[in-house]
Design a protein around this motif. Structure first.
Motif, PDB file in Angstrom:
ATOM      1  N   ASN A 276       0.827  -1.210   0.000  1.00  0.00           N
ATOM      2  CA  ASN A 276       0.000   0.000   0.000  1.00  0.00           C
ATOM      3  C   ASN A 276       0.861   1.261   0.000  1.00  0.00           C
ATOM      4  N   ALA A 277       2.131   1.119  -0.336  1.00  0.00           N
ATOM      5  CA  ALA A 277       3.068   2.233  -0.318  1.00  0.00           C
ATOM      6  C   ALA A 277       3.620   2.497  -1.714  1.00  0.00           C
ATOM      7  N   PRO A 287      22.641   5.066  -4.844  1.00  0.00           N
ATOM      8  CA  PRO A 287      21.183   4.982  -4.810  1.00  0.00           C
ATOM      9  C   PRO A 287      20.683   4.304  -3.538  1.00  0.00           C
ATOM     10  N   ILE A 288      19.562   4.796  -3.064  1.00  0.00           N
ATOM     11  CA  ILE A 288      18.909   4.193  -1.900  1.00  0.00           C
ATOM     12  C   ILE A 288      17.420   4.025  -2.202  1.00  0.00           C
ATOM     13  N   VAL A 289      16.780   3.176  -1.410  1.00  0.00           N
ATOM     14  CA  VAL A 289      15.333   3.022  -1.466  1.00  0.00           C
ATOM     15  C   VAL A 289      14.725   3.913  -0.391  1.00  0.00           C
ATOM     16  N   ARG A 290      13.753   4.702  -0.780  1.00  0.00           N
ATOM     17  CA  ARG A 290      13.043   5.507   0.213  1.00  0.00           C
ATOM     18  C   ARG A 290      11.547   5.428  -0.067  1.00  0.00           C
ATOM     19  N   THR A 291      10.767   5.543   0.981  1.00  0.00           N
ATOM     20  CA  THR A 291       9.314   5.497   0.862  1.00  0.00           C
ATOM     21  C   THR A 291       8.797   6.916   0.721  1.00  0.00           C
ATOM     22  N   ARG A 311      -3.837  -0.917  -2.303  1.00  0.00           N
ATOM     23  CA  ARG A 311      -3.382  -1.796  -3.387  1.00  0.00           C
ATOM     24  C   ARG A 311      -3.107  -1.037  -4.676  1.00  0.00           C
ATOM     25  N   PRO A 312      -2.183  -0.070  -4.677  1.00  0.00           N
ATOM     26  CA  PRO A 312      -1.798   0.559  -5.942  1.00  0.00           C
ATOM     27  C   PRO A 312      -1.161  -0.476  -6.861  1.00  0.00           C
TER      28      PRO A 312
END
Length: 681
Positions: A276-277, A287-291, A311-312
């Motif tokens: 859901n994010a 590079p990093i992963v960010r929400t 649920r995108p």
């Protein structure tokens, strides 16, 4: 960029930390080299609802943007919609069978993964639909001529600059390519996880796919990873540890929940729809992963960080660099932009999108989830009941989100209405007591899906069983677009001995007693109020046990009522949660000082965070042990709305009053208990 070789049997071999660092550095250099002369991207910081507030979409899934228009696939209705910013969507094409991801080719044709027909379609500018690969209605796996090739619930599509059409053949766990009238397998040989080349690599239910320079990016949904497929079929993992979680950070340590869709902007940033994010892998040197958006499941616009999705499933970048999101279970299309723009959805508009019980219950003839369909069954649990114990134990506490309908061990459970599968991951908990199937508007839990009491599969190829290398069943998959009729078997009851039936879309769950009609069900039993307890605002108990005593109150008071309900046919030991709780203040002559204040109501699923506002200490319920419901009658909880509150005696004149506390069931039966109070300020 050429990454280092990785072990084919990656599930049993961890890449050394130093090698991971090299991979990250190489990726960073690749991102960086592409951006030296490029302008810096804008920070996407605001979420707005673009379209669908009028309820036009059944299930928006795939999105694509071209020439100022946004195109949306509607999996529930078999349509492609088209819209321009600020205008209502119009139908561009119809007659599809559960369309999923969409993408444009160089000629302006829209390529569609038509999951329900197990084929890949092309739609020209006039809306004409043709099949470019696969055989309509025939699932399977076969390479070769496009007209005879077979797919199994394909979900993802992407088009390369050279015209190749790439397909995430989801339920075949493969990445396929369509070129010059032929279909071939580029990567993936079987279900599982392994980096490697061609058929030596493994995927688990890949859904999203995007072209990344000369490579492909794949949202490997079941493996909780973002994978890369090189032109020669070599597969390596870009991000994600394989564990499920919402953890930001370096690519080697970040975690994903269930990545489903993927898109890349002009600056090299990679966006992922994850559970859901909405997540981003930025194009920086390291590079990093960010929400960028995760306020929990729900529907909320505004600051992107706190916005909510449900649920995108589809992502696209429009001409202005905005991120377009198909928010599937909310039934709307959203935009994430750099600046506050567009429409921010209101509470009334959100409410208008919810299923209405009166409409929902009349969608199909009533029946129970067993045969014979009209034979009354015992109700064993209702929506809103506590599961767990207050104070919280190790397993936590939560609301029960469905209706438990008792049956016998091994009995066949059946669908209560016609539906088709829409979530890419519709099944969960294989082999556990919580094995489940989630359809668009109904859910079924505690069922051995597609097999009998001895775990022997039904002769029904809609249930696709996955095995480990020893041949043991490890999961059951039901591809997106699979259809079932009311009365057809789902599976058999496990040791929980009931069907847990969920009514309403995920995030919009309703009380099944309100949303469904069950033949021959009656309820003439009034709820039981065992006792009423009073506490001050610091939870110090006020003595109420003295016979014929009048309770003296001066300030803020908490009212707690211990109550339970039963329906006709329930055994005496059975205790169900009540439908609503309230209270009223009366004068000595029984004339009302206030109207009845209904504070807690379970017509729909309360917000998860509200469980401790409903239930006071001592509350407990579960598969074993005593059931106790201590409702905090002064708090207000209804759906997404909840807050702490009190009865404030200081608002009354000094004198003698009656505090009347109510517990009511869904059928209109109501009980009350009176306590004499004296207000002394």
């Amino acid at each position: 960029m050429t990454p280092p070789k990785r072990s084919v049997n990656a599930e049993s071999h961890r890449v050394p930390f130093a090698l991971r660092c090299v991979v990250i550095l190489c990726i960073g250099l690749s991102f960086f080299s592409c951006k030296i002369a490029a302008p810096q991207p804008r920070l996407l910081a605001n979420t707005n609802t673009m379209s669908g507030i009028g309820g036009q979409f059944g299930e928006p899934f795939g999105v694509a943007a071209k020439d100022g228009f946004v195109y949306v696939s509607d999996g529930a209705n078999g349509k492609i919609w088209r819209m321009k910013n600020g205008t209502e969507p119009t139908v561009f094409a119809t007659g599809l069978d559960t369309p999923s991801a969409i993408a444009f080719d160089a000629s302006g044709n829209l390529i569609v993964a038509d999951s329900g027909s197990n084929s890949i379609k092309k739609i020209d500018s006039s809306g004409k639909i043709t099949t470019i690969a696969g055989i309509d209605g025939k699932p399977g796996f076969a390479d070769g001529d496009s007209a005879t090739a077979l797919f199994n619930g394909p979900i993802g599509v992407a088009v390369g600059k050279d015209g190749k059409v790439f397909v995430a053949d989801t339920s075949n766990d493969r990445i396929r390519v369509i070129e010059n009238g032929k279909v071939s397998t580029l990567a993936g040989g079987s279900y599982g996880f392994a980096d490697g080349t061609g058929v030596d690599s493994k995927f688990h239910t890949p859904c999203g796919i995007a072209v990344w320079d000369d490579k492909l990016l794949v949202a490997d949904t079941g493996n909780n990873r973002i994978r890369v497929v090189e032109p020669d079929g070599r597969v390596w993992s870009l991000a994600g540890t394989g564990e499920s979680g919402l953890k930001d950070g370096l690519l080697s340590s970040a975690m994903f929940v269930q990545p489903t869709a993927i898109a890349i902007d002009a600056f090299g940033s990679i966006f992922v729809a994850d559970g859901n994010a909405i997540r981003e892998i930025n194009g920086d040197f390291i590079p990093i992963v960010r929400t960028i958006a995760n306020g929990g499941r729900g529907l909320r616009d505004g600051d992107a960080r706190h916005s909510r999705f449900n649920r995108p499933s589809g992502l696209a970048i429009d001409d202005a660099g905005n991120l377009i999101v198909a928010d599937s279970d909310n039934g709307v299309v959203r935009g994430i932009t750099a600046y506050k723009t567009g429409h921010e959805i209101t509470k009334d508009e959100i409410e208008s999108l919810r299923d209405k019980p009166g409409e929902f219950r009349n969608l199909q003839p009533p029946r129970w989830p067993y045969d014979p369909p009209s034979a009354k069954r015992d109700i064993a649990g209702t929506l809103g009941e506590i599961r767990g114990e207050v104070p919280e134990k190790a397993d936590g506490i939560h609301f029960h989100n469905g209706l438990d309908i008792a049956g016998a061990y091994g009995e066949t459970a059946r669908f209560v209405r016609d539906e088709k599968v829409l979530p890419p991951f519709a099944t969960d908990g294989f082999g556990s007591l919580r094995e489940s199937l989630r359809m668009p508007s109904l859910g079924y839990i505690h069922v051995r899906l597609g097999r009998n009491a001895s775990s022997v599969p039904f002769a029904d190829d809609r249930f696709q069983f996955l095995k480990d290398i020893s041949g043991k069943f490890t999961a059951v998959r039901i591809p997106r677009g699979t259809k079932f009729k009311a009365g057809e078997p789902i599976g058999t009851l496990n040791a929980m001995n009931h069907v847990h039936l969920i009514a309403g879309r995920s995030g919009y769950e309703m009380n099944a007693l309100d949303a469904l009609i069950f033949p021959n069900m009656t309820d003439g039993r009034v709820p039981t109020i065992e006792k009423v307890m009073l506490f001050d605002e610091n939870w110090h108990e006020i003595e109420t046990a003295k016979p014929n005593a009048r309770i003296k109150l001066a300030g803020k008071t908490r009212i707690v009522v211990r109550a339970y309900d039963q329906t006709d046919g329930n055994a005496e030991r059975r205790r169900l949660g009540v439908y609503q709780i309230g209270y009223q203040i009366l004068k000595q002559d029984d004339s009302p000082v206030t109207d009845t204040k209904w504070t807690i109501r379970f017509d729909r699923m309360p917000a998860t965070e509200a469980v401790k506002l409903v239930y006071a200490a001592g509350s407990r319920s579960g598969a074993t042990g005593e059931t106790i419901f201590n409702y905090i009658a002064t708090n207000n909880v209804h759906g997404d709305e909840f807050h702490e509150d009190f009865f404030d005696a200081a608002l009354l004149e000094n004198g003698i009053y009656t505090l009347r506390v109510f517990a009511a069931d869904h059928s209109g039966n109501s009980a009350y208990k009176d306590i004499s109070i004296e207000v002394m300020k």
